[in-house]
Design an enzyme around this catalytic site. Structure first.
Site, short mmCIF file in Angstrom:
data_model
loop_
_atom_site.label_atom_id
_atom_site.label_comp_id
_atom_site.label_asym_id
_atom_site.label_seq_id
_atom_site.Cartn_x
_atom_site.Cartn_y
_atom_site.Cartn_z
N VAL A 25 0.85 -1.19 0.00
CA VAL A 25 0.00 0.00 0.00
C VAL A 25 0.88 1.24 0.00
O VAL A 25 0.45 2.32 0.39
CB VAL A 25 -0.97 0.02 1.21
CG1 VAL A 25 -2.01 -1.08 1.07
CG2 VAL A 25 -0.22 -0.09 2.54
N ALA A 26 2.13 1.09 -0.45
CA ALA A 26 3.10 2.19 -0.47
C ALA A 26 3.10 2.83 -1.85
O ALA A 26 2.19 3.59 -2.20
CB ALA A 26 4.48 1.66 -0.10
N ARG A 27 4.09 2.53 -2.66
CA ARG A 27 4.20 2.98 -4.05
C ARG A 27 4.70 1.81 -4.88
O ARG A 27 5.50 1.00 -4.42
CB ARG A 27 5.16 4.17 -4.18
CG ARG A 27 4.63 5.48 -3.61
CD ARG A 27 3.50 6.05 -4.47
NE ARG A 27 3.10 7.39 -4.05
CZ ARG A 27 2.12 7.64 -3.19
NH1 ARG A 27 1.47 6.63 -2.63
NH2 ARG A 27 1.80 8.88 -2.89
N ASP B 262 -2.08 -2.68 -3.91
CA ASP B 262 -2.90 -1.51 -4.24
C ASP B 262 -2.16 -0.58 -5.19
O ASP B 262 -2.78 0.31 -5.77
CB ASP B 262 -3.28 -0.75 -2.97
CG ASP B 262 -4.23 0.40 -3.25
OD1 ASP B 262 -5.24 0.17 -3.95
OD2 ASP B 262 -3.98 1.53 -2.79
N GLU C 26 2.09 2.00 -13.38
CA GLU C 26 0.76 2.34 -12.88
C GLU C 26 0.21 3.53 -13.66
O GLU C 26 0.94 4.51 -13.84
CB GLU C 26 0.84 2.71 -11.39
CG GLU C 26 -0.51 2.93 -10.74
CD GLU C 26 -0.42 3.25 -9.26
OE1 GLU C 26 -0.96 4.30 -8.84
OE2 GLU C 26 0.21 2.45 -8.53
N HIS D 60 -5.10 1.40 -6.73
CA HIS D 60 -4.59 2.54 -5.97
C HIS D 60 -5.74 3.31 -5.33
O HIS D 60 -5.93 4.51 -5.59
CB HIS D 60 -3.74 3.46 -6.85
CG HIS D 60 -2.81 4.33 -6.05
ND1 HIS D 60 -1.66 4.89 -6.57
CD2 HIS D 60 -2.85 4.75 -4.75
CE1 HIS D 60 -1.04 5.61 -5.64
NE2 HIS D 60 -1.75 5.54 -4.53
N VAL D 61 -6.46 2.64 -4.47
CA VAL D 61 -7.63 3.24 -3.81
C VAL D 61 -7.46 3.32 -2.29
O VAL D 61 -8.43 3.47 -1.57
CB VAL D 61 -8.92 2.46 -4.16
CG1 VAL D 61 -9.26 2.62 -5.63
CG2 VAL D 61 -8.79 0.97 -3.81
#
Length: 316
Positions: free
Chosen positions: A230-232, A255, A260, A279-280
């Site tokens: 859930v970082a990058r 995520d 991306e 990415h939510v």
């Protein structure tokens, strides 16, 4: 466009109906459109549009010669940091600490549970009218390693507390002690990874974390372990992760991805044992009211000449 002597504020939502905004500023709405609402040179306080490409949000910054504060609506600053050296000295870059912790931690927990308990297979089974009964891993009694123990990492541990994990270990850039226990430095990862059933990435993206999760990192994780990001996306080497997923040795719940958005036809879409969300982490009903409270508070401090909160860098 004509210049004005009144300091301008650019933000991605209208000032009308926005409680707590101080007087004395010209407020302009800009959410990444091609046309600017006013002369960027008059902008003193820039609230960066949310979830827009770096090329979009950095474009007006080049002309914001009087800007004093750049306020992101994200916890990460990697999308604006590359252009900061081209700004005047003394510009404060502030992040959105306090806005996304709850939502991102919720998603991290949801990804862990959904992946361990087999939800992707259940959804496919429902589509196919197939009853996929059986035994699935539980979060209870698992060892969890949180890589990136800032405010989001701490919020993730808050939500893990009721799930009876065997152990929660914490890693950050440097070692420190918290009320819950020690935070290990990144150098301790080789010793910690072999004991982790679930590895959660919540670290910022910077030169020390780009590609952190490489082939060696993944090889140190035990068979059957779950990687949650859930970082990058660029924190993870996608090619190395694909090798582990396609071999069946590891699982992942992501995520964020690199690249991306994940393009159609990319191997990651159909790799085994992977759950992908678009990415939510911060895109929930909690975002807007918390973002507005942050902006109103920061602008009030700015108007009063008080120190800004969440300052992560000052130019010059």
């Amino acid at each position: 466009m004509t210049s004005t002597r009144t300091p301008a504020v650019w933000m991605p939502f209208p000032a009308e109906g926005f409680d707590g905004l101080p007087e004395g500023f010209d407020y302009h709405v800009w959410d990444g459109e091609q046309d600017y609402p006013a002369d960027p040179a008059d902008c003193a306080f820039y609230v960066v549009p949310y979830m827009k490409a770096a090329t979009i949000v950095s474009r007006p910054l080049m002309d914001m010669t009087r800007v004093r504060v750049v306020q992101t609506l994200t916890a990460g600053i990697d999308h604006v940091e590359p252009v900061l050296d081209r700004l005047p000295a003394g510009v404060r870059l502030c992040n959105a600490q306090g806005v996304h912790e709850a939502s991102t931690a919720e998603l991290a927990l949801a990804l862990i549970l959904a992946s361990l308990r087999g939800f992707p297979g259940f959804v496919r089974g429902q589509d196919e009218e197939e009853w996929k009964a059986g035994f699935y891993p539980a979060l209870a009694d698992k060892s969890v390693l949180i890589v990136g123990y800032g405010s989001i990492g701490s919020a993730i541990e808050d939500r893990l507390a009721p799930f009876e994990c065997a152990r929660v270990a914490r890693v950050a850039r440097s070692a420190r002690t918290t009320a819950r226990g020690p935070v290990h430095p990144l150098d301790d990862l080789p010793a910690l990874l072999p004991e982790a059933d679930v590895v959660v990435l919540s670290t910022p993206l910077n030169p020390s974390t780009k590609g952190l999760v490489d082939a060696d990192f993944l090889a140190a994780m035990p068979d059957g372990a779950l990687l949650v990001n859930v970082a990058r996306g660029p924190v993870v080497d996608t090619t190395a992760l694909l090798r582990e997923l396609e071999s069946g040795r590891l699982r992942a719940a992501l995520d964020v991805t690199d690249p991306e958005p994940l393009p159609a036809g990319h191997r990651l879409w159909h790799a085994p044992n992977v759950l992908i969300t678009p990415h939510v982490g911060g895109s929930t009903s909690a975002f807007l009211p918390r973002a507005k409270r942050l902006v109103a508070g920061q602008l009030s401090r700015f108007a009063a000449g008080e120190p800004m909160q969440n300052v992560v860098r000052t130019t010059g």
